[in-house]
Scaffold this motif. Structure first.
Motif, short mmCIF file in Angstrom:
data_model
loop_
_atom_site.label_atom_id
_atom_site.label_comp_id
_atom_site.label_asym_id
_atom_site.label_seq_id
_atom_site.Cartn_x
_atom_site.Cartn_y
_atom_site.Cartn_z
N TYR A 111 4.03 -2.02 3.84
CA TYR A 111 4.30 -0.62 3.53
C TYR A 111 5.77 -0.29 3.77
CZ TYR A 111 3.55 -0.08 8.59
OH TYR A 111 3.60 -0.21 9.96
N ASP B 196 -10.09 -0.16 -3.35
CA ASP B 196 -9.42 0.27 -2.12
C ASP B 196 -8.63 1.55 -2.42
OD1 ASP B 196 -6.84 -0.35 -3.13
OD2 ASP B 196 -6.41 -1.82 -1.59
N ASP C 88 -5.66 2.19 -2.99
CA ASP C 88 -4.63 2.06 -4.02
C ASP C 88 -5.17 1.55 -5.33
OD1 ASP C 88 -1.94 2.86 -2.92
OD2 ASP C 88 -2.62 1.52 -1.32
N LYS D 237 1.79 5.30 -5.61
CA LYS D 237 0.58 4.62 -6.08
C LYS D 237 0.80 4.13 -7.50
CE LYS D 237 -3.55 6.18 -3.82
NZ LYS D 237 -4.79 6.90 -3.89
N SER E 257 -5.06 3.12 4.18
CA SER E 257 -5.45 1.73 3.90
C SER E 257 -5.96 1.03 5.15
CB SER E 257 -4.27 0.96 3.30
OG SER E 257 -3.98 1.46 2.01
N VAL F 234 0.84 -1.21 0.00
CA VAL F 234 0.00 0.00 0.00
C VAL F 234 0.87 1.25 0.00
CG1 VAL F 234 -1.89 -1.20 1.14
CG2 VAL F 234 -0.24 0.04 2.53
N SER F 235 0.32 2.32 -0.56
CA SER F 235 1.08 3.57 -0.65
C SER F 235 0.97 4.40 0.63
CB SER F 235 0.63 4.40 -1.85
OG SER F 235 -0.74 4.73 -1.73
N LEU G 121 -1.04 -5.99 4.80
CA LEU G 121 -0.79 -4.71 4.14
C LEU G 121 0.66 -4.34 4.41
CD1 LEU G 121 -4.02 -2.70 5.04
CD2 LEU G 121 -3.59 -4.18 3.05
#
Length: 174
Positions: free
Chosen positions: A99, A160, A162, A105, A45, A39-40, A97
Motif C-alpha cells: 500500500y 476482495d 479491490d 481502485k 483489505s 491495495v487501495s 498486501l
C-alpha cells in the motif's frame, strides 16, 4: 592459464557457497514464496484477509523512496507491505498486501477474463475451516459470485475489497 582457471573455480565456489548460505534448501523448495497485491485501503483489505478469510498476519515492512527507485517497481514512491499466511508454516505462501499513501481502485472486473495480470487467487480450507469462512462471508454480506459443487470439492468465488477474485476451495458437502 592455470591461474585463470583456479581463480574462476574459486569464484564459482564462492558464488555457490554464498547461494547455499543465503538460500537454504527449504527456501528453494517453496516454489512461489509470495504473491503481492497492491491495495487501495490497507485497513479494509487487512480486515477482509484476516477477519473474513481467516489469514494470519506474519509481519510487514516499509520501503523508502531510494529502495523503490533502485527496485524500479514503484516509480520511486515509498510504500509499505503487510504479510499474511493461511497456515503458520515456513513453507506456506505469503500474501503481501502493498500500500501507498494514495492508490486509486482499479476498474471493476466483470470476470477473470477481463484483463491480463493477477485476477484471482485460490485459498484452500479443510472441512471445518471451510464452513467457518463461508459463515463469515455470509454474515458480512459479501456477494458470492459463483458456487461450484462437485463430488470431490466445492469452490466459491468472491471478490476482495479491490475487486480481485478470491476462489475459496473446500471439501464437498457431506
Amino acid at each position: 592459464m592455470h591461474l585463470i582457471r583456479k581463480t574462476t573455480l574459486l569464484y564459482l565456489f564462492g558464488l555457490l557457497t554464498f547461494h547455499n548460505a543465503s538460500f537454504s534448501q527449504s527456501h528453494a523448495d517453496l516454489g512461489v514464496a509470495a504473491i503481492g497485491l497492491v491495495v487501495s485501503d490497507i485497513d479494509i483489505s487487512e480486515h477482509f484477509y484476516k477477519n473474513i478469510l481467516g489469514m494470519q498476519a506474519v509481519g510487514g515492512f516499509s520501503l523508502d523512496a531510494q529502495w523503490s527507485k533502485e527496485a524500479g517497481a514503484a516509480h520511486g514512491k515509498p510504500f509499505s507491505v503487510k504479510q499474511f499466511k493461511m497456515k503458520d508454516r515456513s513453507s506456506a505462501t505469503v500474501l503481501k498486501l502493498a500500500y501507498f499513501d494514495k492508490t486509486e481502485k482499479g476498474t471493476a472486473q466483470g470476470g477473470i477474463d477481463t484483463h491480463s495480470g493477477v485476477n484471482y487467487i485460490s485459498l484452500f480450507y479443510n472441512g471445518e475451516a471451510f464452513k467457518e469462512v463461508m459463515a463469515r462471508i455470509s454474515a458480512s454480506g459479501i456477494e458470492k459470485v459463483g458456487w461450484v459443487k462437485r463430488d470431490s470439492y466445492q469452490l466459491v468465488f468472491i471478490k476482495d475489497p479491490d475487486g480481485v477474485f478470491v476462489e475459496i476451495v473446500g471439501p464437498p458437502d457431506p
